[in-house]
Write an enzyme that holds these catalytic residues in place. Structure first.
Site, PDB file in Angstrom:
ATOM      1  N   VAL A   1      -5.034  -0.468  12.543  1.00 52.75           N
ATOM      2  CA  VAL A   1      -3.845  -1.328  12.660  1.00 52.75           C
ATOM      3  C   VAL A   1      -4.154  -2.657  11.977  1.00 52.75           C
ATOM      4  O   VAL A   1      -5.072  -3.359  12.391  1.00 52.75           O
ATOM      5  CB  VAL A   1      -3.491  -1.611  14.148  1.00 52.75           C
ATOM      6  CG1 VAL A   1      -2.221  -2.459  14.241  1.00 52.75           C
ATOM      7  CG2 VAL A   1      -3.333  -0.318  14.943  1.00 52.75           C
ATOM      8  N   HIS A   2      -3.423  -2.975  10.911  1.00 55.87           N
ATOM      9  CA  HIS A   2      -3.676  -4.275  10.269  1.00 55.87           C
ATOM     10  C   HIS A   2      -2.442  -4.929   9.669  1.00 55.87           C
ATOM     11  O   HIS A   2      -2.536  -6.024   9.112  1.00 55.87           O
ATOM     12  CB  HIS A   2      -4.757  -4.147   9.186  1.00 55.87           C
ATOM     13  CG  HIS A   2      -4.276  -3.493   7.914  1.00 55.87           C
ATOM     14  ND1 HIS A   2      -4.203  -2.136   7.761  1.00 55.87           N
ATOM     15  CD2 HIS A   2      -3.839  -4.014   6.748  1.00 55.87           C
ATOM     16  CE1 HIS A   2      -3.751  -1.852   6.551  1.00 55.87           C
ATOM     17  NE2 HIS A   2      -3.505  -2.969   5.910  1.00 55.87           N
TER      18      HIS A   2
END
Ligand code: UD1
Ligand code: UDP
Length: 367
Positions: free
Chosen positions: A204-205
């Site tokens: 997740v970024h």
């Protein structure tokens, strides 16, 4: 032909992995300019090692910053470089700020821009990548695309068909070439004490998830409730935001989240291959999941990689616990068995070489 290949961020390095040897073999004089957008060893050096990439000829050291600062610094450094070197063309890849900076700096010097992974569109103008894609494509003289939809997007935006080459997906070529090298590699077991087929892999970024603590917290809650251990290599932009979202390494046991540092490319491929499912907001991981045969959930409002959804490898979820859990349940029950999209094969770099050898049509006004 003298070509400068601009890279800056993690997914860029992977896209040029199969390309650089193919260019060299074809006698195209190509050298890498690394802007330094990503600079940690785990975000940059490891990929040059894992992919046996040639060292960058130029390292510009621009580092982190706001969008304008980062793009501006990269433009200034690249303009100086392009002006001194005067290559026949500049090749940019993907959709990061270094891609935009490379396209802008080259176009202002009337150097033809070749865009690898052109034409992808999410339709979401709040994504920095969508802005980068739109501008880079308008400035490019040659568009190398991953899917037929990308060709149509470009045509709809006024790009002449003669400039568009449907070469396929170079990320897929990289997966196919490198999976063959890592049959015996099992970092899940050797580094994380997890059995193949027992865990969910997560990344997740995207700012749309990381910059809203309640969204990151909702995603974390889904991980805790999913009934599998979740292995989560954490991107450096996400790391300082985890605590605010109530995420911390919960230790071992079913339903726990294992937060680890970013991993190298070969380990990441093996981790994707051996996962029971993948939850991500990454562009590249959606494509790789499709290639390694692991069902994927993409936590985003939209995706420019719609083709992975079309073939049955991927589905979208919103950043809400129930939505992620429902999509994950569907993914786990999906059974796999999809076919890779057209031209996601081992010949993508060869098609890029053929397109370049066919000649780049200069933009109007270039002499
Ligand atoms: C960038 C790309 C994104 C891509 C991602 C791949 C843009 C606008 N975004 O996002 O499209 O999906 O790379 O990973 O280009 N940082 C470090 N060490 C590093 C690199 C970054 O600590 O080596 C931290 C810094 O605090 C930095 C933050 O991560 O401010 C964000 O880095 P940046 O390159 O601006 O954007 P990404 O989120 O990495
Ligand atoms: N990747 C990696 N290690 C990690 C996370 C991702 O090697 O810890 C690889 C992943 O396999 C893919 C690429 O990085 O090849 C995707 O990059 P990222 O998710 O950073 O960017 P995006 O594709 O979303 O632009």
């Amino acid at each position: 032909m003298r070509l400068i290949v601009v890279v800056g961020a993690r997914p860029n390095f992977i896209k040029v992995g199969p390309l650089m040897p193919a260019l060299a073999e074809a006698g195209i004089d190509a050298a890498i300019a690394h802007t330094g957008q990503h600079y940690d060893a785990s975000m940059s050096d490891v990929f040059f090692r894992d992919l046996s990439l040639p060292e960058p000829t130029w390292f510009l050291g621009i580092g982190s910053g706001t969008h304008a600062v980062q793009t501006g610094k990269a433009m200034i450094a690249l303009e100086e470089l392009f002006d001194a070197e005067r290559p026949d063309a500049v090749l940019v890849v993907g959709d990061v700020n270094s891609t935009l900076a490379g396209a802008l700096a080259a176009a202002k010097l009337h150097i033809p821009v070749v865009h690898l992974e052109a034409g992808l569109r999410s339709g979401d103008m709040s994504m920095p990548e969508e802005v980068n894609r739109l501008v880079a494509d308008q400035l490019s003289a040659m568009h190398l695309t991953t899917c037929a939809e990308a060709d149509e997007n470009l045509v709809a935006e006024g790009v002449e068909r003669a400039r568009i080459h449907f070469v396929g997906n170079i990320m897929a070529e990289s997966v196919l070439r490198n999976l063959a090298r890592i049959e015996d590699r099992a970092p899940c077991r050797d580094s994380y004490a997890l059995e193949p087929g027992s865990y969910v892999l997560a990344t997740v970024h995207r700012p749309e998830n990381t910059d809203h603590p309640e969204r990151l917290a909702a995603i974390a809650e889904a991980f805790l409730g999913c009934g599998h251990q979740v292995l989560f290599p954490v991107h450096p932009r996400t790391r300082p935001l985890l605590a605010e979202a109530g995420l911390s390494d919960a230790g071992n046991g079913a339903g726990d989240i294992r937060l680890v540092d970013p991993v190298g490319y070969l380990d990441m491929l093996a981790l994707q291959r051996d996962a029971v499912a993948i939850v991500t907001d990454s562009g590249g991981v959606q494509e790789e999941a499709c290639m390694v045969g692991t069902p994927c959930v993409t936590v985003r409002r939209n995706t420019e990689r719609g083709i992975t959804v079309e073939v049955g490898a991927n589905r979208l979820a919103s950043a809400e616990t129930d939505s992620v859990l429902a999509a994950l349940t569907e993914a786990l029950g999906s059974g796999g068995g999809w076919s890779a999209p057209e031209r996601w094969d081992r010949d993508v770099s060869a098609r890029v070489v053929a397109a370049l050898q066919g000649g780049i049509i200069p933009l109007k006004g270039y002499v």
